[in-house]
Design a protein around this motif. Sequence first.
Motif, PDB file in Angstrom:
ATOM      1  N   GLN A  46       0.826  -1.205   0.000  1.00  0.00           N
ATOM      2  CA  GLN A  46       0.000   0.000   0.000  1.00  0.00           C
ATOM      3  C   GLN A  46       0.861   1.257   0.000  1.00  0.00           C
ATOM      4  O   GLN A  46       0.578   2.219  -0.725  1.00  0.00           O
ATOM      5  N   THR A  47       1.917   1.248   0.801  1.00  0.00           N
ATOM      6  CA  THR A  47       2.795   2.419   0.874  1.00  0.00           C
ATOM      7  C   THR A  47       3.459   2.689  -0.464  1.00  0.00           C
ATOM      8  O   THR A  47       3.567   3.850  -0.893  1.00  0.00           O
ATOM      9  N   GLN A 102       2.278   1.896  -3.385  1.00  0.00           N
ATOM     10  CA  GLN A 102       1.235   2.412  -4.279  1.00  0.00           C
ATOM     11  C   GLN A 102       0.963   3.887  -4.014  1.00  0.00           C
ATOM     12  O   GLN A 102       0.850   4.692  -4.946  1.00  0.00           O
ATOM     13  N   ARG A 103       0.864   4.238  -2.730  1.00  0.00           N
ATOM     14  CA  ARG A 103       0.644   5.651  -2.382  1.00  0.00           C
ATOM     15  C   ARG A 103       1.838   6.492  -2.840  1.00  0.00           C
ATOM     16  O   ARG A 103       1.680   7.642  -3.270  1.00  0.00           O
ATOM     17  N   GLN A 145       1.497   7.464  -6.347  1.00  0.00           N
ATOM     18  CA  GLN A 145       0.510   8.537  -6.452  1.00  0.00           C
ATOM     19  C   GLN A 145       1.160   9.894  -6.196  1.00  0.00           C
ATOM     20  O   GLN A 145       0.924  10.864  -6.920  1.00  0.00           O
ATOM     21  N   LEU A 186       6.519   6.797   1.165  1.00  0.00           N
ATOM     22  CA  LEU A 186       5.722   7.982   1.503  1.00  0.00           C
ATOM     23  C   LEU A 186       6.560   9.036   2.198  1.00  0.00           C
ATOM     24  O   LEU A 186       6.147   9.640   3.193  1.00  0.00           O
ATOM     25  N   THR A 238      -5.855   7.654   3.088  1.00  0.00           N
ATOM     26  CA  THR A 238      -6.598   7.081   1.964  1.00  0.00           C
ATOM     27  C   THR A 238      -6.134   7.722   0.655  1.00  0.00           C
ATOM     28  O   THR A 238      -5.596   8.838   0.654  1.00  0.00           O
ATOM     29  N   PRO A 239      -6.341   7.049  -0.473  1.00  0.00           N
ATOM     30  CA  PRO A 239      -5.978   7.660  -1.756  1.00  0.00           C
ATOM     31  C   PRO A 239      -6.685   8.999  -1.977  1.00  0.00           C
ATOM     32  O   PRO A 239      -6.104   9.918  -2.554  1.00  0.00           O
ATOM     33  N   LEU A 277      -5.007  11.646   0.174  1.00  0.00           N
ATOM     34  CA  LEU A 277      -3.703  11.948  -0.410  1.00  0.00           C
ATOM     35  C   LEU A 277      -3.865  12.835  -1.642  1.00  0.00           C
ATOM     36  O   LEU A 277      -3.142  13.822  -1.818  1.00  0.00           O
TER      37      LEU A 277
END
Length: 422
Positions: free
Chosen positions: A327-328, A330-331, A334, A358, A403-404, A407
């Motif tokens: 998840q990190t 992926q963020r 972003q 992140l 959350t996306p 962010l």
Amino acid sequence: MTITQPDLSVFETVESEVRSYCRGWPTIFDRAQGAHMYDEDGHSYLDFFAGAGTLNYGHNNPVLKRALLDYLERDGVVHGLDMSTSAKRAFLETFQQTVLAPRGMNHKVMFPGPTGTNAVEAALKLARKVKGREAIVSFTNAFHGMSLGSLAVTGNAFKRAGAGIPLVHGTPMPFDDYLDGATPDFIWFERLLEDQGSGLNKPAAVIVETVQGEGGINVARASWLRALAELCERHDMLLIVDDIQMGCGRTGAFFSFEEAGITPDIITLSKSIGGYGLPLALALFKPELDVWEPGEHNGTFRGNNPAFVTATAALETYWTDGQMEKQTLQRGEQVETALRAIAEEHAAEVADFRGRGLVWGLEFHAKSHANTVAKRAFELGLLIETSGPESEVVKLLPSLTITPEELDEGLRILARAVRETV
């Protein structure tokens, strides 16, 4: 956002002039939850600061809060120095099973005191004790803490000047790409080590951050870190990785050095290891380095039992299945996409953007722009800080649990702040 000026008189008249973050965010915060903080007037702020990396799991994380409240309500031990407690046992067992064993690490765990600089001081003291040598090598733009030993291996001139006495037994070397690729990695360092006339006392250890947070989000390449580890082994120096801000999943993996495939002799952890924002620090070291005599390094607050409780809950909740790391990352993609768009839109003003996981930085050619952007972001409801030797980098450090959508909202505010100020 319209912000009425709060009454800050008690802070200005009673509290020391040393206060800093509150000057950039002139409001009175009252509560916080998840990725948001709220002031006394009810204004909401998206938090891309996360307690300087202490709140990887957000403010008042409900799972961690429940574990803490249950522990306090049953009169669990709060203060126990280094006594054996059920809370400490649960943490050690969980840390060993969840973090160390899956990575093939058998490091011993030491609780040196409540803060990151306590862990660094313990690491430096232990390295000197093991090797019988005083010198420590650090790197340009490093930050390792504000106590004297930590300051001696910190690069920032302003922070070093606050010591008031000579800071000795530390020697800086160029961090990765400090010389813009003009010389091969470590050629200067290794030449000094091999030359009996160099004047460099043989170091006991080398201390390094894989990503320099306070230094400006300077990201060391995995190959550079591997070469450093090999250099340390060749010259009988211990490798200390300061993972206080970049550990506990900030760059993706639990430890920031995992990508490089190295195993440091000593590791320092603090900030988010407690999970909830409660003070806790660890020094991890290979078993053969555990040469301490009982009580040789101690501290009244080295066993924070409420922090053991929340740390255990954080490990059990987020680090048993590998999803947090995915998840990190992926963020992080972003954030990278958004920063690339900002850099392209403002190519004449933006010098660089860089980061991992992140933790990201946006650097400006005009060094004052970063502070101007951070100020405007605050007015628009986003908390961001600056870093770098001249505060020329806007630093993004959102919680890993953001959350996306949150962010994306924060990144849009950042883009607007840049557009309106530079």
